[in-house]
Write a protein that holds these residues in place. Structure first.
Motif: not given
Length: 511
Positions: A225-226, A323-324, A330-333, A397-398
């Motif tokens: 997603i990122s 979006l950013k 998302y990346t953190e998860s 991560g979703i």
């Protein structure tokens, strides 16, 4: 203005099946020359990417194509009707490949001389563009263009002795200039696309520019997603820069067959083109060509070539900021889970079949955390490994999307149109049984397994998507996941390899 290709055949080794015309399991050497010809003549692609990154590249490809298939190339002129584009090593990053970079650029004038003799006239340069991977700075682009002009072309006027110059020995050097395509592969660079692409445009003022956005590596490093939201952000910024800088941008997108790597497959081209409106050129990778029915492949490529390219969607500054924010959330998860699974991913990746002759090349999965860094395989093997483990990477991560407020989720949904469809396609290959085996074989910690189960729960209960699939194909794949892991647990490596290959054939892509 010259023709801009809409499809580019690549040498990405993501095919589960080997084409009938190839001898052996690995496509290499002369096989890749045949493949390039078939890409043009049989599949109907506009452009072939000739990859000098991570392998021993054949710099005589143009000589071989023109001499082995003269009738075809008399009719379809290389550099005018169809195109061959070099992907060169980035000399700043790939230290061992610095001389390969130089050798590849040195071969461009040779292709011009060959074409001049073949066509018996001053030709359109058969090779005049190069792709620079890992582009992070506009100065890198300028340095490549200037290297070609100053070190290769301008040496023709170097005096050797008395009235003898370099060009008296080797002839005039053409083409006088090359064009460069930045391949932007990391999320932070996509978010700085104004600085990178805009900086180059302001410095050299090209009449147009092709910009290559990656989908696979950003997905591996930051989560699918990122990666998607970063591409959408970059397309919006390119649309804005067109108006600010009075230039036309022709975005290219590097897409594989599975959702995690772009979902660009013969049975999904319509959705992909609708998802990534504004993209001009799509990569046609090996799984697209070799893991589907031939007629379906040719028809899909024709559809992509004949389409009218839609305008780039331009977002408001507020939407771009959202979006950013989502991409980083998302990346953190995503990243901590991948870090914990790294050992299992690497072990499975080594057992997947090789489809190309490539030098050892691994991706560095690094980020600012006290636990340091882990090393992972390239994106294709990474994706294939996670599918084989019964944990499609699309779902990792979703559950972080549950933290979005109403407005943020609305912006997300507007900018990832086929989100639920992609997750639905991936969720068929989730194997709940594999989670226990992961714990037994690789000692994956309880916290990681809990997070993965939380992501699966989010898919099932928040998105309303069925887990595991009821059809024969997905159930067969899930059964083989369990069998492969049990075979590994008991030390039956060859049997595990067979199961991994069969799973790849079922999902129609190695990874």
């Amino acid at each position: 203005m010259r023709k801009i290709p809409k499809t580019m055949s690549t040498q990405h080794p993501d095919n589960a099946r080997v084409p009938e015309w190839n001898k052996g399991e690995v496509i290499s050497g002369e096989g890749e020359v045949i493949e390039a010809f078939l890409a043009y003549s049989h599949y109907g692609v506009d452009e072939v990417m000739w990859d000098a990154e991570g392998k021993d590249v054949d710099t005589h490809v143009v000589r071989k194509l023109l001499s082995q298939y003269p009738e075809f190339f008399k009719e379809k002129v290389l550099g005018r009707d169809i195109f061959l584009t070099y992907r060169i090593p980035n000399p700043k990053i790939e230290g061992a490949e610095k001389k390969v970079f130089a050798e590849t650029l040195q071969s461009i004038p040779i292709t011009y001389d060959l074409a001049e003799k073949f066509y018996d006239t001053k030709p359109t340069p058969p090779v005049f563009e190069v792709i620079l991977p890992f582009t992070t700075d506009y100065k890198d682009l300028i340095s490549i263009v200037k290297y070609y002009e100053n070190v290769i072309v301008n040496t023709e006027d170097v005096k050797l002795v008395d009235d003898i110059y370099v060009k008296d020995l080797i002839g005039e050097i053409n083409p006088k200039k090359i064009e460069i395509i930045p391949l932007i592969e990391d999320r932070d660079s996509m978010l700085r696309i104004d600085e990178i692409v805009g900086g180059y445009v302001k410095a050299l003022r090209p009449p147009y520019m092709r910009v290559f956005l990656a989908r696979s590596d950003p997905a591996m490093n930051y989560g699918m997603i990122s990666a998607i939201l970063s591409v959408k952000y970059a397309l919006s910024r390119l649309g804005k820069m067109e108006k600010q800088l009075n230039i036309s941008f022709f975005p290219m997108l590097g897409v594989g067959a599975l959702p995690f790597r772009g979902h660009f497959s013969p049975d999904n081209v319509d959705r992909t083109m609708d998802e990534y409106r504004g993209v001009y050129t799509y990569t046609v990778q090996s799984a697209f060509k070799y893991d589907y029915e031939d007629d379906q492949v040719v028809s899909a490529i024709r559809k992509v070539n004949e389409r009218d390219v839609q305008e780039k969607p331009i977002l408001s500054d507020d939407e771009e900021d959202i979006l950013k924010k989502i991409a980083r959330l998302y990346t953190e998860s995503y990243q901590p889970i991948i870090e914990s699974l790294a050992d299992a991913i690497n072990k499975i990746a080594l057992l997947l079949p090789r489809r190309r002759a490539r030098k050892l090349h691994i991706g560095l999965f690094g980020y600012s955390r006290s636990t340091g860094k882990v090393t992972l395989p390239r994106a294709i093997a990474f994706t294939g490994a996670l599918y084989s483990l019964g944990i499609p990477p699309e779902i990792i991560g979703i559950s972080s999307l549950g933290k979005l407020n109403e407005k943020e989720f609305e912006v997300f949904s507007q900018n990832y149109k086929y989100f639920k469809y992609d997750i639905q396609c991936a969720a068929k290959f989730i194997s709940l049984e594999s989670l226990e085996l992961l714990k037994q074989i690789w000692n994956v910690d309880k916290d990681t397994l809990t997070k993965i189960k939380g992501d699966i729960d989010f898919v099932e209960h928040q998105l309303g998507i069925h887990i595991g699939g009821n059809d024969y194909v997905s159930r067969k794949h899930n059964l083989m996941t369990s069998l492969a892991l049990l075979a590994l647990k008991e030390g039956h490596i060859d049997e595990a390899k067979n199961y991994l290959l069969e799973m790849a054939k079922i999902r129609r892509s190695l990874g």
